[in-house]
Design a protein around this motif. Structure first.
Motif: not given
Length: 893
Positions: A466-489
């Motif tokens: 929302r604030i246009g911080d592309v590196p921030g987007i990627r960083r947080e999504f990568d963290k989520a991906n490391k814990h992908r087994d804690h996500l619903a389908p």
């Protein structure tokens, strides 16, 4: 028990001369003998004294007369609402008595059955001698008394049943109960037969979620039973069943529940505010968010978002903090086309945490279904929510197999820590309130409490977006991906689609298409896919279909989706239709910038209207957003042939970008300045060539910094610089750009970059004396709808040099007819837009030169006139003025 006053009225020794209509309430304390046995005599006596004090207080509060008491109570009231108020407060009071340490330690629960009826009774007072001998002071008789008794006997523990006589009278006066009247559930349990009562009676239940069972009473053999029509009695049912089997139809319907509300697959629901009756604040936002997460796993039920609810409240002239009770939530549902309302409640009942939910028909505001689940401790609420939402989904018609397939336990797909869940919920609220710093702080707190909380990482990534911080987007999504087994389908599909946006285009588009195939009403997915089809594949028509799908009334970002339709329609050169969409977006509340709206007017050469709408300021506040205004001013000035203004705006943008973050803003403005110089030819070709080659070296040296926006951003700039080199016939520049990306794989898999690469290869051929080869390379690409403007420009040059005048003119005519595409195309991240727009006017000049070369002087003169009507001769730079002069000399010769 302590003595309670039974009647404050003057004594009468004779029976009442005529029957009087009174409200009778009969209650029975369940398992009172077991209480004494488990507690012991002394603790039980103390408990019953507390019970009697409760009865005395409630009797005085609700103006009741206690007629009789033993294990239960018989009370008279003047009005049904007083009797109901007593019964509801009595139910609550018993729960509080259950919290006494000696009761809770033995896992005992105090509950009472209650029956409320209104009817005629005879009352009389016994003589003092009779009272001293053990008689009751006041006697009550009449048919109303056993009918109330039958209702009480029929009730489940904790249930308050009303007769058909009492229910409408009590309901009409329910407002006298105060705020809680809005949350009462009034439920019909159908017609019943009661022993000693000649006719069948409709029985009603009234109660509060978390306290009342809200279930059909249990049949009581000889005293109460359902009044079943003949056709539903066992013998008749057996015959009907045989008939059904004989016909052999209806089997499919046995595999799924039949809802009592007209609910269909993919219909919408409104989730009301969760009522927290436990007194534990941590459950407020956390369980409400958990309820949504659990319900949103369904592919059958669509949940109206919090943000859309807030938008609708604003239309209703209500504040965002308005409680979503039964009435307000129902009005929202009717306005937004939702088929049902769901009202969740959490309460502590008998030392256990009860989660319950009602499904409300918004048209009648009546309860269609109610489900509940109990657990021990606050943490049990998450499991109870899963159970309740599963039951509700089944009753709304979702197949059990689908529920099992698409559902995962809340603690697994969110968090089992209520504090983390509350921080997450508060973060979402701050995100929607346009408070990104607060939102990020809450999400960080949530993941600090529970590092496996993948949803919180995803939410943080969206806030960075929302604030246009592309590196921030990627960083947080990568963290989520490391814990992908804690996500619903659903969230897992969304995360994969979001991560795919950082890679090649085709797999990315497939990810979003898969998400939409699984969840067809995912408006965010439709919107993102429409954007990506336009920006990264140049597929405007395909994007339009998804933008339309995202523009439903249930989408809180409907205004953005309608704006996107305007952009796509303009890019398809349906400019008038596009303008209608832009106008509609503002009616729907769009508060963004008006840049694209203004560009649509500019594409029609209505620059006055373009400037008017450009005055609308975006609610951005970001540095990059502040740089867009000079970009539009430069673009519109260039499109009108006002090179002085265009140059001044380019200098302004470059100056502003020097302090901007990220660095790509400055890199793009340096490119725009060079674009103007190549069009004007304000310096000798050799100097322009040196400037372009120097910029190629600069981009290569700073690639690590410019690539913060995308891993291939430096390649995008290099391709654009090579294209500028082609426009001034600089073979060294084209070769330098190609050499700079030769060993890079970052541009491969990106179709628009692949097109630009083909353009540079074609320009290299043309400038090497192979114009026919260049034309043959580009012609197949130009025949496709997704061909870039730069492809048509390069093909026109190649075909012209190859003496393929007809082909060249077709390309130039295409450029003239596609001004909307030139303004909306996003090749090279918008870096080519000024060049594209200028080419739609320069095409007239180049067509005039081609026509003049072939001896068509009349046609050439007409095309030159069209060019000069857009770019007046007195504003032209010297290079263009000389070309015009040559044409004019040829036509006069």
């Amino acid at each position: 028990m302590i003595d309670l006053p039974t009647d404050s009225a003057p004594a009468h020794s004779a029976a009442t001369t005529s029957p009087q209509v009174r409200t009778l309430l009969l209650t029975d304390l369940c398992d009172s003998t077991l209480l004494v046995e488990r507690l012991g005599d002394a603790p039980a006596a103390e408990l019953f004294r507390a019970h009697d004090r409760l009865v005395l207080e409630l009797q005085q509060r609700w103006r009741g007369r206690l007629i009789d008491r033993s294990d239960g109570l018989l009370l008279l009231f003047e009005r049904p609402i007083d009797g109901l108020g007593f019964a509801l407060d009595y139910t609550r009071g018993l729960r509080e008595l259950s919290d006494r340490p000696e009761v809770r330690a033995r896992k005992l629960v105090l509950q009472a059955r209650a029956g409320l009826h209104v009817g005629e009774v005879l009352t009389w007072r016994n003589s003092e001698a009779a009272v001293q001998a053990g008689a009751k002071p006041l006697e009550v008789e009449g048919l109303a008394k056993p009918l109330a008794g039958r209702l009480m006997t029929l009730a489940r523990p904790g249930q308050v049943l009303l007769s058909a006589t009492a229910e409408p009278l009590a309901r009409r006066a329910a407002r006298e109960l105060g705020e809680r009247s809005e949350h009462l559930i009034w439920k019909s349990h159908g017609r019943w037969r009661l022993k000693g009562v000649p006719d069948g009676q409709e029985i009603f239940e009234v109660g509060e979620p978390g306290y009342a069972p809200l279930r059909a009473p249990k049949q009581n053999g000889g005293k109460a039973w359902r009044d079943i029509p003949v056709w539903r009695r066992p013998t008749a049912l057996a015959a009907e069943l045989m008939l059904v089997i004989g016909i052999g139809t209806g089997a499919w319907f046995l595999t799924r529940p039949t809802p009592a509300i007209a609910f269909n697959e993919r219909d919408w629901v409104v989730v009301g505010d969760l009522r927290n009756l436990t007194g534990q604040p941590v459950l407020d936002e956390s369980l409400e968010q958990a309820f949504r997460i659990s319900l949103e796993q369904s592919r059958y039920v669509n949940v109206l978002s919090d943000l859309k609810v807030r938008d609708t409240l604003q239309l209703m002239k209500r504040g965002p903090a308005t409680p979503l009770d039964r009435g307000v939530a129902s009005e929202i549902a009717l306005r937004d086309g939702a088929r049902a309302v769901i009202l969740p409640t959490v309460a502590e009942v008998g030392g256990r945490v009860r989660v319950s939910a009602e499904v409300i028909d918004p048209h009648t505001q009546t309860t269609v279904y109610a489900e509940s689940a109990d657990g021990t401790g606050a943490s049990s609420a998450l499991g109870s929510i899963d159970k309740v939402t599963g039951e509700l989904r089944e009753k709304l018609g979702e197949a059990i197999a689908s529920i099992e397939r698409d559902s995962a336990p809340l603690p697994k797909v969110s968090t089992n820590n209520l504090d983390a869940l509350k921080a997450y919920a508060l973060g979402l609220k701050a995100h929607f309130d346009f408070k990104p710093k607060d939102a990020l702080a809450y999400f960080a707190r949530a993941t600090e409490i529970d590092p496996n909380f993948a949803l919180a990482y995803i939410a943080a990534g969206r806030t960075y977006g929302r604030i246009g911080d592309v590196p921030g987007i990627r960083r947080e999504f990568d963290k989520a991906n490391k814990h992908r087994d804690h996500l619903a389908p659903r969230e897992l599909l969304t995360l994969d689609a979001q991560l795919a946006r950082f890679g090649p285009v085709e797999p990315m588009l497939q990810r979003w298409q898969q998400l939409i195939a699984m969840y067809p009403d995912n408006q965010d997915a439709h919107f993102v896919l429409a954007v990506e089809l336009m920006l990264r594949a140049n597929q405007f028509e395909a994007g339009l279909q998804h933008a339309k799908a995202a523009s439903t009334s249930q989408n809180p970002y409907r205004d953005n989706a309608v704006t996107l339709q305007g952009m796509l329609l303009t890019g398809m050169d349906r400019i008038d239709d596009g303008l209608k969409m832009f106008q509609a977006a503002y009616k729907f509340g769009f508060k963004g910038g008006a840049d694209d709206y203004a560009r649509a007017y500019a594409a029609k050469r209505d620059f006055a209207s373009a400037q008017r709408v450009l005055g609308r300021k975006a609610a951005s506040g970001t540095t990059v957003g502040d740089l867009r205004h000079p970009m539009q001013e430069m673009l519109f000035a260039l499109d009108q042939g006002d090179f002085d203004t265009a140059r001044a705006q380019a200098q302004r943008g470059t100056h502003n970008a020097q302090s901007a973050e990220p660095l790509f803003a400055l890199a793009q403005w340096r490119l725009q300045a060079l674009t103007l110089q190549t069009i004007e030819r304000a310096m000798p070709k050799a100097d322009l060539e040196r400037a372009l080659l120097a910029e190629i070296d600069h981009v290569r040296a700073r690639s690590a910094e410019t690539d913060v926006v995308a891993s291939n951003y430096s390649e995008i700039l290099l391709l654009a610089l090579g294209d500028l080199g082609g426009s001034i016939d600089s073979l060294p520049t084209v070769r330098a750009a190609l050499a700079a990306i030769e060993n890079s794989k970052d541009w491969q898999g990106f179709p628009l970059m692949a097109q630009m690469h083909e353009v540079l290869l074609a320009e290299q051929d043309r400038l090497s004396g192979k114009a026919n080869a260049a034309s043959a390379r580009l012609a197949p690409i130009a025949s496709r709808d997704e061909a870039l403007v730069a492809v048509h420009v390069a093909l026109a040059r190649a075909a012209g040099e190859a003496k393929q005048d007809a082909l060249a003119l077709r390309q130039l005519d295409w450029l003239v007819a596609h001004r909307g595409r030139a303004y909306m195309e996003w090749a090279a991240e918008g870096a080519l837009t000024p060049s594209n727009v200028a080419q739609t006017t320069l095409a007239h000049l180049e067509a005039a030169e081609l026509l003049a070369r072939s001896g068509q002087q009349v046609a050439a003169k007409a095309r030159l006139a069209r060019f000069l009507s857009s770019w007046p001769a007195n504003t032209l730079p010297e290079f263009l003025r000389q070309r015009v002069a040559r044409l004019q000399d040829q036509s006069s010769a």
